[in-house]
Design an enzyme around this catalytic site. Structure first.
Site, PDB file in Angstrom:
ATOM      1  N   LYS A 307      56.112  57.066  30.154  1.00  0.00           N
ATOM      2  CA  LYS A 307      57.066  56.260  30.910  1.00  0.00           C
ATOM      3  C   LYS A 307      58.414  56.069  30.220  1.00  0.00           C
ATOM      4  O   LYS A 307      59.394  55.710  30.877  1.00  0.00           O
ATOM      5  CB  LYS A 307      56.463  54.869  31.173  1.00  0.00           C
ATOM      6  CG  LYS A 307      55.295  54.884  32.130  1.00  0.00           C
ATOM      7  CD  LYS A 307      55.711  55.338  33.518  1.00  0.00           C
ATOM      8  CE  LYS A 307      54.539  55.857  34.322  1.00  0.00           C
ATOM      9  NZ  LYS A 307      54.884  57.015  35.136  1.00  0.00           N
ATOM     10  N   TYR A 398      51.084  56.759  37.501  1.00  0.00           N
ATOM     11  CA  TYR A 398      51.428  57.898  36.646  1.00  0.00           C
ATOM     12  C   TYR A 398      52.614  58.681  37.202  1.00  0.00           C
ATOM     13  O   TYR A 398      53.503  59.087  36.458  1.00  0.00           O
ATOM     14  CB  TYR A 398      50.217  58.825  36.488  1.00  0.00           C
ATOM     15  CG  TYR A 398      50.401  59.851  35.379  1.00  0.00           C
ATOM     16  CD1 TYR A 398      50.760  61.167  35.661  1.00  0.00           C
ATOM     17  CD2 TYR A 398      50.251  59.478  34.048  1.00  0.00           C
ATOM     18  CE1 TYR A 398      50.952  62.092  34.647  1.00  0.00           C
ATOM     19  CE2 TYR A 398      50.441  60.393  33.018  1.00  0.00           C
ATOM     20  CZ  TYR A 398      50.791  61.701  33.325  1.00  0.00           C
ATOM     21  OH  TYR A 398      50.988  62.610  32.312  1.00  0.00           O
TER      22      TYR A 398
HETATM   23  P1  FAS Z   1      67.331  57.203  22.423  1.00  0.00           P
HETATM   24  O1  FAS Z   1      66.774  56.426  21.269  1.00  0.00           O
HETATM   25  O2  FAS Z   1      66.758  58.513  22.789  1.00  0.00           O
HETATM   26  O3  FAS Z   1      68.905  57.453  22.196  1.00  0.00           O
HETATM   27  C1  FAS Z   1      69.722  56.442  21.637  1.00  0.00           C
HETATM   28  C2  FAS Z   1      70.904  57.126  20.967  1.00  0.00           C
HETATM   29  O4  FAS Z   1      71.782  56.122  20.468  1.00  0.00           O
HETATM   30  C3  FAS Z   1      70.468  57.982  19.775  1.00  0.00           C
HETATM   31  O5  FAS Z   1      71.028  59.275  19.881  1.00  0.00           O
HETATM   32  C4  FAS Z   1      71.024  57.220  18.568  1.00  0.00           C
HETATM   33  O6  FAS Z   1      71.434  58.089  17.534  1.00  0.00           O
HETATM   34  C5  FAS Z   1      72.205  56.499  19.178  1.00  0.00           C
HETATM   35  N1  FAS Z   1      72.579  55.286  18.439  1.00  0.00           N
HETATM   36  C6  FAS Z   1      71.763  54.363  17.888  1.00  0.00           C
HETATM   37  N2  FAS Z   1      72.485  53.400  17.291  1.00  0.00           N
HETATM   38  C7  FAS Z   1      73.811  53.723  17.471  1.00  0.00           C
HETATM   39  C8  FAS Z   1      75.027  53.137  17.081  1.00  0.00           C
HETATM   40  N3  FAS Z   1      75.057  51.998  16.383  1.00  0.00           N
HETATM   41  N4  FAS Z   1      76.176  53.739  17.449  1.00  0.00           N
HETATM   42  C9  FAS Z   1      76.156  54.890  18.177  1.00  0.00           C
HETATM   43  N5  FAS Z   1      75.030  55.513  18.565  1.00  0.00           N
HETATM   44  C10 FAS Z   1      73.863  54.918  18.209  1.00  0.00           C
HETATM   45  N6  FAS Z   1      58.703  58.813  25.859  1.00  0.00           N
HETATM   46  C11 FAS Z   1      57.863  59.486  26.669  1.00  0.00           C
HETATM   47  O7  FAS Z   1      57.974  59.354  27.889  1.00  0.00           O
HETATM   48  N7  FAS Z   1      56.893  60.312  26.136  1.00  0.00           N
HETATM   49  C12 FAS Z   1      56.763  60.488  24.773  1.00  0.00           C
HETATM   50  O8  FAS Z   1      55.900  61.222  24.318  1.00  0.00           O
HETATM   51  C13 FAS Z   1      57.637  59.808  23.906  1.00  0.00           C
HETATM   52  N8  FAS Z   1      57.553  59.979  22.543  1.00  0.00           N
HETATM   53  C14 FAS Z   1      58.412  59.275  21.727  1.00  0.00           C
HETATM   54  C15 FAS Z   1      58.362  59.409  20.322  1.00  0.00           C
HETATM   55  C16 FAS Z   1      59.235  58.676  19.482  1.00  0.00           C
HETATM   56  C17 FAS Z   1      59.167  58.820  17.974  1.00  0.00           C
HETATM   57  C18 FAS Z   1      60.173  57.795  20.059  1.00  0.00           C
HETATM   58  C19 FAS Z   1      61.103  56.963  19.170  1.00  0.00           C
HETATM   59  C20 FAS Z   1      60.244  57.661  21.446  1.00  0.00           C
HETATM   60  C21 FAS Z   1      59.371  58.406  22.285  1.00  0.00           C
HETATM   61  N9  FAS Z   1      59.421  58.312  23.677  1.00  0.00           N
HETATM   62  C22 FAS Z   1      58.594  58.972  24.505  1.00  0.00           C
HETATM   63  C23 FAS Z   1      60.382  57.479  24.296  1.00  0.00           C
HETATM   64  C24 FAS Z   1      61.686  58.235  24.300  1.00  0.00           C
HETATM   65  O9  FAS Z   1      61.525  59.427  25.015  1.00  0.00           O
HETATM   66  C25 FAS Z   1      62.706  57.305  24.873  1.00  0.00           C
HETATM   67  O10 FAS Z   1      62.223  56.666  26.040  1.00  0.00           O
HETATM   68  C26 FAS Z   1      64.006  57.980  25.162  1.00  0.00           C
HETATM   69  O11 FAS Z   1      64.442  58.602  23.988  1.00  0.00           O
HETATM   70  C27 FAS Z   1      64.977  56.918  25.640  1.00  0.00           C
HETATM   71  O12 FAS Z   1      66.225  57.456  25.647  1.00  0.00           O
HETATM   72  P2  FAS Z   1      67.487  56.560  25.229  1.00  0.00           P
HETATM   73  O13 FAS Z   1      67.394  55.250  25.929  1.00  0.00           O
HETATM   74  O14 FAS Z   1      68.661  57.437  25.453  1.00  0.00           O
HETATM   75  O15 FAS Z   1      67.286  56.217  23.681  1.00  0.00           O
HETATM   76  C1  PHB Z   2      54.478  64.927  25.775  1.00  0.00           C
HETATM   77  O1  PHB Z   2      55.147  64.717  24.727  1.00  0.00           O
HETATM   78  O2  PHB Z   2      54.415  66.048  26.323  1.00  0.00           O
HETATM   79  C2  PHB Z   2      53.730  63.762  26.392  1.00  0.00           C
HETATM   80  C3  PHB Z   2      53.763  62.529  25.760  1.00  0.00           C
HETATM   81  C4  PHB Z   2      53.095  61.460  26.337  1.00  0.00           C
HETATM   82  C5  PHB Z   2      52.403  61.650  27.536  1.00  0.00           C
HETATM   83  C6  PHB Z   2      52.388  62.884  28.173  1.00  0.00           C
HETATM   84  C7  PHB Z   2      53.059  63.960  27.593  1.00  0.00           C
HETATM   85  O3  PHB Z   2      51.745  60.596  28.097  1.00  0.00           O
END
Ligand code: FAS
Ligand code: PHB
Length: 406
Positions: A307, A398
């Site tokens: 999500k 989902y």
């Molecule tokens: P982001 O964190 O992607 O982007 C924020 C941006 O702001 C970054 O580029 C950062 O460098 C920048 N920034 C931060 N501070 C700043 C400042 N002071 N000045 C300027 N820029 C700054 N979601 C899923 O749906 N499935 C997954 O499997 C999944 N795995 C993840 C694994 C990890 C380790 C993390 C941390 C997240 C994961 N997520 C996953 C969630 C992820 O996909 C987020 O929902 C998504 O990156 C959100 O995007 P943004 O809101 O753009 O935030």
């Molecule tokens: C993926 O990274 O492909 C991913 C992560 C979380 C999910 C499904 C797919 O629930």
């Protein structure tokens, strides 16, 4: 950092902090509507692209990519999924998501690819993204002269704007700049992490994400394409990547799946390996004067329900519509959208938080799960896969709940 005469003064309509998917998608939708926005990002483009994160897109997110004219990649390379598989008690069960939701689907297409597509579109349009900006700060968002200050190549810059979009993720500066009493934070930290591996091998289940519950812990089989796989196993939160050789990872993954699927896994050298902590987090509200939070800056979900990225997209859908409405068309403007942004976004966020928490609680091994708790999880899963009503609840969450219209 002092700002003096040599500060370079510039202006835009919307200052976007963060060039992750939230910031880039917002910038693209505003551009399509003729609204000027500058994106300020503290990292380099390669660093942003190097973060391996989400992999599953809801249809609303895919539709937004097309709306933003960046849908060619997902159309060409996205893998449409009609079902998901659940493994428990050593057996695998399919959930017909497409059939249970009247034809809805999800698409496997990596966040890295989404980000790359958005970066390319922004660059092709000649739009300004300031990468490797230093000491970014936000000012007077509760006053009449909102501004963003930063340093770029040693030059102090002050960016005056009408609005600031805080798309800077969980560790960003925007939420941190809100006066403490003005924001309420809700958080749950999970006592485990996800060890993720990316490998250039064909996915073991190309047309269905596989979610595994076992006494050894959670596992997940996903993909980025038909030649690149993404796998996860639950691991202790204080584990280090160095504790996990590729061989140890593949062996553990196999132990957590049903024997047939375990046998079919094609292994190979990891090209990326990382451990992500898991938390549920929401900050309320998401608007502070002319500062709006979107995406991970306002909320985090455990990735179990896929999500995170999709919630970021729906925030951007609401925020871009609100800003477009504010700036108006044919002389008609309204502040209704910006005044209701926070409550509309939060209504969808909390439902996704609940689903992500529920699925995480059902699929993972907690310190206090024990033998009885394992049987409770397996009983709930057995009931779920044999009940159309229960499977429908899983399926409709989902694929993503509908966007809230007004
Ligand atoms: P982001 O964190 O992607 O982007 C924020 C941006 O702001 C970054 O580029 C950062 O460098 C920048 N920034 C931060 N501070 C700043 C400042 N002071 N000045 C300027 N820029 C700054 N979601 C899923 O749906 N499935 C997954 O499997 C999944 N795995 C993840 C694994 C990890 C380790 C993390 C941390 C997240 C994961 N997520 C996953 C969630 C992820 O996909 C987020 O929902 C998504 O990156 C959100 O995007 P943004 O809101 O753009 O935030
Ligand atoms: C993926 O990274 O492909 C991913 C992560 C979380 C999910 C499904 C797919 O629930």
């Amino acid at each position: 950092m002092t700002f003096s005469a040599q500060t370079h003064q510039i202006r835009t309509q919307v200052a976007i902090i963060g060039a992750g998917p939230s910031g880039l998608l917002l910038g693209q939708l505003l551009y399509k509507a003729g609204i000027d926005a500058i994106i300020i990002e503290r990292q380099s483009p390669d660093y942003v692209l190097g973060r391996i994160r989400a992999g599953i897109l809801e249809q609303t997110t895919v539709d937004m990519l097309h709306e933003a004219d960046v849908g060619a990649g997902v159309s060409a390379e996205g893998i449409v999924h009609h079902s998901i598989d659940l493994v428990f008690g050593g057996k695998r069960h399919g959930i017909d998501v497409h059939g249970l939701t009247g034809g809805k689907v999800v698409t496997a297409y990596g966040q890295t690819e989404v980000t790359r597509d958005l970066m390319a579109a922004r660059s092709a349009a000649g739009l300004t993204t300031v990468y490797e900006a230093k000491d970014v700060s936000v000012h007077d968002f509760d006053g009449t002269k909102p501004a963003v200050r930063y340093q770029k190549d040693g030059q102090n810059v002050e960016l005056a704007c009408d609005f600031i979009a805080g798309c800077d993720g969980f560790h960003g500066v925007c939420r941190a700049s809100v006066p403490e009493g003005a924001v309420t934070e809700y958080e749950k930290v999970y006592p485990f992490g996800w060890l993720g591996v990316l490998a250039d091998v064909p996915p073991v289940s190309p047309h269905a994400i596989v979610y595994g519950n076992s006494e050894r812990g959670f596992s997940l089989c996903s993909m980025r394409s038909l030649t690149r796989s993404r796998y996860y196993v639950q691991c202790p939160v204080d584990d280090k990547v160095a504790d996990w050789s590729d061989q140890r990872f593949w062996d553990e993954l196999r132990k957590r799946l049903d024997p047939e699927l375990a046998e079919q896994i094609i292994t190979g050298p990891s090209i990326e390996k990382s451990i992500a902590p898991l938390r549920s987090f929401v900050a309320e509200p998401m608007r502070f004067g002319s500062l709006f939070l979107a995406g991970d800056a306002a909320h985090i979900v455990p990735p179990t329900g896929a999500k995170g990225l999709n919630l970021a997209a729906s925030d951007v859908k609401y925020l871009s519509a609100a800003l477009i409405e504010f700036y108006g068309k044919d002389g008609v403007t309204s502040a209704a959208g910006i005044n209701t942004y926070s409550q509309r976004a939060l209504a969808r966020i909390w439902k996704a938080e609940r689903f992500s928490w529920w699925l995480t609680s059902l699929m993972h091994r907690f310190p206090d799960t024990g033998a009885f708790g394992q049987r409770m999880q397996e009983a709930e899963l057995e009931y779920l896969v044999n009940s159309q009503a229960a499977s429908t609840v899983l399926a409709e969450n989902y694929v993503g709940l509908p966007l809230i219209s007004k």
